[in-house]
Write an enzyme that holds these catalytic residues in place. Structure first.
Site, mmCIF file in Angstrom:
data_model
loop_
_atom_site.group_PDB
_atom_site.id
_atom_site.type_symbol
_atom_site.label_atom_id
_atom_site.label_comp_id
_atom_site.label_asym_id
_atom_site.label_seq_id
_atom_site.Cartn_x
_atom_site.Cartn_y
_atom_site.Cartn_z
ATOM 1 N N TYR A 1 50.676 38.626 30.781
ATOM 2 C CA TYR A 1 51.472 39.849 29.902
ATOM 3 C C TYR A 1 52.014 41.066 31.001
ATOM 4 C CZ TYR A 1 47.968 42.916 30.394
ATOM 5 O OH TYR A 1 46.725 44.041 30.853
ATOM 6 N N ARG B 1 56.578 40.358 38.972
ATOM 7 C CA ARG B 1 55.052 40.338 38.833
ATOM 8 C C ARG B 1 54.880 39.116 37.702
ATOM 9 N NH1 ARG B 1 51.177 45.502 37.539
ATOM 10 N NH2 ARG B 1 52.170 45.116 35.828
ATOM 11 N N ARG C 1 43.375 21.419 20.883
ATOM 12 C CA ARG C 1 42.406 22.134 21.742
ATOM 13 C C ARG C 1 41.885 21.112 22.728
ATOM 14 N NH1 ARG C 1 37.012 23.494 22.508
ATOM 15 N NH2 ARG C 1 36.869 25.842 23.629
ATOM 16 N N HIS D 1 40.632 21.753 27.219
ATOM 17 C CA HIS D 1 40.562 22.856 28.237
ATOM 18 C C HIS D 1 41.652 22.610 29.298
ATOM 19 C CE1 HIS D 1 36.948 23.877 26.259
ATOM 20 N NE2 HIS D 1 36.746 24.832 27.051
ATOM 21 N N LYS E 1 47.942 39.151 36.140
ATOM 22 C CA LYS E 1 47.695 40.167 34.754
ATOM 23 C C LYS E 1 47.618 39.176 33.725
ATOM 24 C CE LYS E 1 50.034 44.153 33.208
ATOM 25 N NZ LYS E 1 48.913 44.814 33.146
ATOM 26 N N GLU F 1 38.969 49.343 40.111
ATOM 27 C CA GLU F 1 40.069 50.059 39.520
ATOM 28 C C GLU F 1 39.850 50.103 38.048
ATOM 29 O OE1 GLU F 1 43.498 47.081 38.556
ATOM 30 O OE2 GLU F 1 41.950 45.710 38.492
ATOM 31 N N LEU G 1 44.568 44.815 40.282
ATOM 32 C CA LEU G 1 45.776 44.192 39.909
ATOM 33 C C LEU G 1 46.600 45.193 40.764
ATOM 34 C CD1 LEU G 1 47.699 42.688 38.027
ATOM 35 C CD2 LEU G 1 47.901 45.004 36.785
#
Ligand code: PDD
Length: 286
Positions: free
Chosen positions: A33, A52, A100, A102, A149, A182, A207
């Protein structure tokens, strides 16, 4: 006014915006995101945020949901349809919808792409910045790839809740050596007693915040002495100033860490100045 979200090719009422139950973001937090500030209806540092995003996707071997040019159009359109003047735009890409399993879904599975935008009460933000905020520290229990991110934010969620329960605005993660990494959704900074602006290097453990990058530029332009190095909780508690940076808060002065007062307990001049200058240096998109 009713809010609108962009979901996989359509603008839909926010209240009815849905993704499938087998979206990999929902099942595996297999997604990334970005959060971009909106100011005066314009995206701030959009170029860097999208760069990014491209990097995050590449690191996770995920496809772009669309080219950058139409993505920029969708971002603008979502901001405009929600009539956001001051606020944030949020975008999320996941590895798509599939049975589903993995391992990666079959080739050709379309990534899911969602964009939302909402207003932020700027006056309230400014008041918080004028008063300064408190942070608490928590052990950093995240995986090693926090440079990506991802929407995998469970440790961040737990940390932020711990902060809230202690009346603090943010939680600062601390590694096994007692060094601050952070915040749960921000980068951490201090100003030492001899005026050095210190923040952890972005190669590992954090990040690489876009706001952080811009603030480093501003600090350099102001002739401030900057050191990208780690700092401990103890050093932070005895620092002259502390602050945090994120697209949603710009530069937010920190006046207490785990209940210890920082400096004289009020936002310091360095943090205030960096905040005041931020939008003169940040790229404001057309
Ligand atoms: N968070 N570190 C973490 C863990 C973050 O989640 C963020 C941003 C930052 C600061 O990055 P930037 O300056 O690019 O916003 C640092 C966003 C705002 C969020 O999750 O809401």
């Amino acid at each position: 006014m009713s809010r609108v979200a962009y979901v996989n090719g359509r603008y839909v009422p926010h209240s009815r915006a849905c993704v499938h139950i087998e979206d990999r973001g929902y099942q595996f937090s297999d997604g990334v995101y970005e959060v971009c500030e909106v100011r005066g209806g314009h995206l701030v540092d959009e170029r860097r945020h999208l760069e990014r995003l491209v990097r995050s996707l590449k690191e996770l071997r995920m496809d772009m949901p669309m080219a950058l040019a139409p993505m920029r159009v969708v971002l603008r359109e979502t901001v405009a349809r929600n009539r956001v003047s001051d606020g944030i735009a949020y975008l999320q890409v996941t590895r798509g919808v599939a049975r589903r399993d993995h391992a990666f879904p079959p080739p050709g599975t379309r990534p899911s792409f969602v964009v939302t935008a909402r207003s932020i009460d700027r006056a309230r933000q400014e008041t918080a910045a004028e008063d300064g905020v408190a942070v608490v520290t928590v052990p950093d229990n995240r995986w090693e790839r926090v440079d990506i991110k991802t929407v995998s934010l469970l440790p961040n969620v737990m940390a932020r809740q711990a902060a809230r329960e202690q009346g603090a605005r943010e939680a600062w993660f601390v590694d096994s050596k007692g060094m601050v990494t952070e915040g749960s959704s921000s980068n951490a900074w201090i100003v030492t007693n001899d005026g050095l602006v210190v923040t952890r290097p972005a190669e590992r453990g954090i990040l690489k915040g876009i706001t952080r990058t811009v603030v480093l530029e501003i600090a350099a332009a102001q002739g401030l002495r900057v050191e990208e190095r780690g700092f401990s909780v103890d050093e932070a508690k005895t620092a002259k100033e502390a602050f945090m940076t994120a697209a949603s808060q710009i530069v937010m002065p920190v006046i207490a860490i785990d209940g210890s007062r920082i400096g004289n307990g009020a936002p310091g001049p360095v943090a205030r100045e960096l905040r005041a200058r931020f939008h003169k240096i940040a790229e404001i998109a057309s």
